[in-house]
Design a protein around this motif. Structure first.
Motif, mmCIF file in Angstrom:
data_model
loop_
_atom_site.group_PDB
_atom_site.id
_atom_site.type_symbol
_atom_site.label_atom_id
_atom_site.label_comp_id
_atom_site.label_asym_id
_atom_site.label_seq_id
_atom_site.Cartn_x
_atom_site.Cartn_y
_atom_site.Cartn_z
ATOM 1 N N ILE A 203 16.713 -14.647 3.032
ATOM 2 C CA ILE A 203 16.839 -15.475 1.836
ATOM 3 C C ILE A 203 15.545 -15.316 1.048
ATOM 4 C CG2 ILE A 203 17.157 -17.786 0.907
ATOM 5 C CD1 ILE A 203 19.602 -16.862 2.456
ATOM 6 N N PRO A 204 15.566 -14.692 -0.115
ATOM 7 C CA PRO A 204 14.334 -14.527 -0.885
ATOM 8 C C PRO A 204 13.767 -15.885 -1.312
ATOM 9 C CG PRO A 204 16.036 -13.026 -1.670
ATOM 10 C CD PRO A 204 16.706 -14.001 -0.749
ATOM 11 N N THR A 205 12.538 -16.160 -0.907
ATOM 12 C CA THR A 205 11.845 -17.389 -1.294
ATOM 13 C C THR A 205 10.375 -17.058 -1.508
ATOM 14 O OG1 THR A 205 11.192 -18.064 0.943
ATOM 15 C CG2 THR A 205 13.399 -18.723 0.199
ATOM 16 N N ASP A 206 9.595 -18.074 -1.873
ATOM 17 C CA ASP A 206 8.163 -17.835 -2.021
ATOM 18 C C ASP A 206 7.497 -17.583 -0.677
ATOM 19 O OD1 ASP A 206 8.455 -20.405 -1.076
ATOM 20 O OD2 ASP A 206 7.037 -21.315 -2.471
ATOM 21 N N ALA A 207 8.171 -17.946 0.432
ATOM 22 C CA ALA A 207 7.597 -17.710 1.755
ATOM 23 C C ALA A 207 7.561 -16.227 2.108
ATOM 24 C CB ALA A 207 8.380 -18.474 2.822
ATOM 25 N N ASN A 208 8.505 -15.457 1.587
ATOM 26 C CA ASN A 208 8.490 -14.015 1.859
ATOM 27 C C ASN A 208 8.255 -13.196 0.587
ATOM 28 O OD1 ASN A 208 11.128 -13.887 0.592
ATOM 29 N ND2 ASN A 208 12.037 -14.493 2.534
ATOM 30 N N ALA A 209 7.726 -13.861 -0.429
ATOM 31 C CA ALA A 209 7.440 -13.161 -1.682
ATOM 32 C C ALA A 209 6.273 -12.199 -1.505
ATOM 33 C CB ALA A 209 7.136 -14.161 -2.787
ATOM 34 N N GLY A 210 6.216 -11.218 -2.378
ATOM 35 C CA GLY A 210 5.124 -10.256 -2.314
ATOM 36 C C GLY A 210 5.641 -8.855 -2.565
ATOM 37 N N PRO A 211 4.778 -7.864 -2.395
ATOM 38 C CA PRO A 211 5.158 -6.486 -2.727
ATOM 39 C C PRO A 211 6.296 -5.940 -1.878
ATOM 40 C CG PRO A 211 3.042 -6.553 -1.568
ATOM 41 C CD PRO A 211 3.372 -7.954 -1.936
ATOM 42 N N TRP A 212 6.492 -6.511 -0.674
ATOM 43 C CA TRP A 212 7.555 -6.010 0.188
ATOM 44 C C TRP A 212 8.927 -6.586 -0.167
ATOM 45 C CZ3 TRP A 212 6.422 -1.946 2.929
ATOM 46 C CH2 TRP A 212 5.167 -1.774 3.505
ATOM 47 N N GLN A 213 8.970 -7.705 -0.846
ATOM 48 C CA GLN A 213 10.243 -8.425 -0.992
ATOM 49 C C GLN A 213 11.351 -7.612 -1.654
ATOM 50 O OE1 GLN A 213 11.110 -11.807 -3.751
ATOM 51 N NE2 GLN A 213 10.947 -13.033 -1.888
ATOM 52 N N PRO A 214 11.130 -6.939 -2.788
ATOM 53 C CA PRO A 214 12.223 -6.173 -3.401
ATOM 54 C C PRO A 214 12.797 -5.109 -2.461
ATOM 55 C CG PRO A 214 10.433 -6.464 -4.965
ATOM 56 C CD PRO A 214 9.915 -6.921 -3.639
ATOM 57 N N MET A 215 11.921 -4.445 -1.701
ATOM 58 C CA MET A 215 12.391 -3.429 -0.774
ATOM 59 C C MET A 215 13.218 -4.065 0.351
ATOM 60 S SD MET A 215 10.197 -0.635 1.430
ATOM 61 C CE MET A 215 9.269 -0.186 -0.049
ATOM 62 N N MET A 216 12.761 -5.212 0.843
ATOM 63 C CA MET A 216 13.513 -5.914 1.885
ATOM 64 C C MET A 216 14.904 -6.286 1.395
ATOM 65 S SD MET A 216 10.690 -8.507 3.516
ATOM 66 C CE MET A 216 11.876 -9.237 4.629
ATOM 67 N N ILE A 217 14.983 -6.809 0.192
ATOM 68 C CA ILE A 217 16.273 -7.212 -0.368
ATOM 69 C C ILE A 217 17.208 -6.005 -0.454
ATOM 70 C CG2 ILE A 217 17.415 -8.041 -2.457
ATOM 71 C CD1 ILE A 217 14.900 -9.778 -2.938
ATOM 72 N N THR A 218 16.697 -4.895 -0.951
ATOM 73 C CA THR A 218 17.521 -3.692 -1.108
ATOM 74 C C THR A 218 17.991 -3.155 0.236
ATOM 75 O OG1 THR A 218 16.379 -3.088 -3.148
ATOM 76 C CG2 THR A 218 17.555 -1.337 -1.981
ATOM 77 N N GLU A 219 17.071 -3.040 1.190
ATOM 78 C CA GLU A 219 17.413 -2.454 2.485
ATOM 79 C C GLU A 219 18.366 -3.341 3.278
ATOM 80 O OE1 GLU A 219 16.677 0.637 3.527
ATOM 81 O OE2 GLU A 219 15.952 0.817 1.464
ATOM 82 N N ILE A 220 18.146 -4.644 3.258
ATOM 83 C CA ILE A 220 19.012 -5.549 4.013
ATOM 84 C C ILE A 220 20.398 -5.624 3.377
ATOM 85 C CG2 ILE A 220 19.341 -7.975 4.658
ATOM 86 C CD1 ILE A 220 16.316 -8.097 5.139
ATOM 87 N N ALA A 221 20.458 -5.609 2.060
ATOM 88 C CA ALA A 221 21.758 -5.644 1.387
ATOM 89 C C ALA A 221 22.627 -4.455 1.775
ATOM 90 C CB ALA A 221 21.567 -5.686 -0.127
ATOM 91 N N LYS A 222 22.004 -3.302 2.048
ATOM 92 C CA LYS A 222 22.756 -2.093 2.404
ATOM 93 C C LYS A 222 23.540 -2.271 3.704
ATOM 94 C CE LYS A 222 19.612 1.268 0.241
ATOM 95 N NZ LYS A 222 18.633 2.353 0.527
ATOM 96 N N THR A 223 23.025 -3.093 4.616
ATOM 97 C CA THR A 223 23.681 -3.278 5.914
ATOM 98 C C THR A 223 24.361 -4.637 6.021
ATOM 99 O OG1 THR A 223 21.576 -4.023 6.849
ATOM 100 C CG2 THR A 223 22.128 -1.697 7.091
ATOM 101 N N THR A 224 24.629 -5.257 4.888
ATOM 102 C CA THR A 224 25.301 -6.558 4.848
ATOM 103 C C THR A 224 26.738 -6.366 4.363
ATOM 104 O OG1 THR A 224 23.220 -7.709 4.385
ATOM 105 C CG2 THR A 224 25.261 -8.854 3.814
ATOM 106 N N PRO A 225 27.737 -6.789 5.130
ATOM 107 C CA PRO A 225 29.121 -6.593 4.710
ATOM 108 C C PRO A 225 29.429 -7.112 3.317
ATOM 109 C CG PRO A 225 29.082 -7.178 7.016
ATOM 110 C CD PRO A 225 27.666 -7.294 6.530
#
Length: 264
Positions: A203-225
């Motif tokens: 879940i994107p929030t300020d707790a995991n915000a930062g330079p990695w967040q956009p990449m995390m969102i993209t990569e995790i979405a790829k393996t999410t039904p």
């Protein structure tokens, strides 16, 4: 169908309710008619913003500062909350503590399970304290009144699939909390107190915000039904379902809010 008002007349307490997932939960409960106690640890301004949002939806709200891992502070918080808004019908244990550099470890693939025993032990103890202390203060009243709902915010990654590298302290702590939820559900069932776990994925929030967040969102979405990551509002909606009478015959459940990524 307009389902507003599912929680009208009830009082909810959300630990860690000032930011991120906790804020989404507190706002969702208030939008469904509950009066909400917004617990926060340090960010009074953020808590005040959540209170304003709940009040704008027509419900009462109160921000109360307390460290959810401190027994005395939790007891004082519950006293303040009940004096101001009334007996607590819904308890949401959301507090997880600081994330440290877990996001960086996740993206870099660095290991933790074998190298960071102190962090794992500390995180697990803190997670259980932040669950047990609020429960200890709130559950006796629920039992006397003949019912209530406790929702623990877990982590989808404790079930299904291969655990991600670098976040062992979170996975272990949330797994311990999940075991506690099952025990509480079994013990409190005769008192009509329901205990369920809502387990978010990424879940994107300020707790995991930062330079990695956009990449995390993209990569995790790829393996999410469902093809995308969730939002704090998605988690809030699931909590509302467990807080309301819609699920009056459900206890001990574990529901992942992760788009199906970690199916059992």
């Amino acid at each position: 169908m307009d389902d507003r008002g599912l929680l009208t007349g009830r009082v909810a307490l959300v630990t860690g309710g000032s930011r991120g997932i906790g804020a989404g939960i507190a706002l969702a409960l208030g939008q469904q008619g509950a009066d909400v106690v917004v617990n926060y640890h340090t960010n009074a301004d953020a808590a005040a913003g959540v209170v304003a949002g709940i009040e704008a939806a027509g419900s009462r709200a109160l921000a109360v500062q307390a460290d959810a891992t401190d027994a005395d502070q939790v007891a004082a918080m519950v006293r303040t909350a009940t004096e101001a808004l009334g007996d607590i019908d819904v308890l949401v244990c959301n507090t997880v503590g600081e994330i440290d550099d877990a996001v960086e470890r996740f993206m870099s693939g660095r290991t933790m399970a074998m190298d960071c025993a102190a962090e794992i032990l500390h995180r697990t103890a803190a997670q259980l304290a932040a669950t047990l202390y609020p429960c200890r203060e709130v559950l006796p009243g629920m039992r006397r009144r003949g019912g209530g709902s406790v929702v623990l915010i877990g982590a989808a990654g404790t079930r299904g699939g291969r655990p991600e590298k670098g976040i062992a302290e979170i996975a272990v702590a949330k797994a311990a909390q999940e075991a506690l939820a099952r025990s509480l559900a079994s013990e409190l069932g005769p008192d009509r107190v329901r205990v369920n776990t809502v387990a978010p994925g990424m879940i994107p929030t300020d707790a995991n915000a930062g330079p990695w967040q956009p990449m995390m969102i993209t990569e995790i979405a790829k393996t999410t039904p469902l093809g995308q990551v969730g939002t704090a509002a998605d988690v809030g909606a699931a909590v509302v379902a467990f807080a309301a009478d819609l699920t009056r015959h459900v206890t001990g459940a574990f529901v992942g809010v992760d788009g199906g990524r970690t199916m059992d």
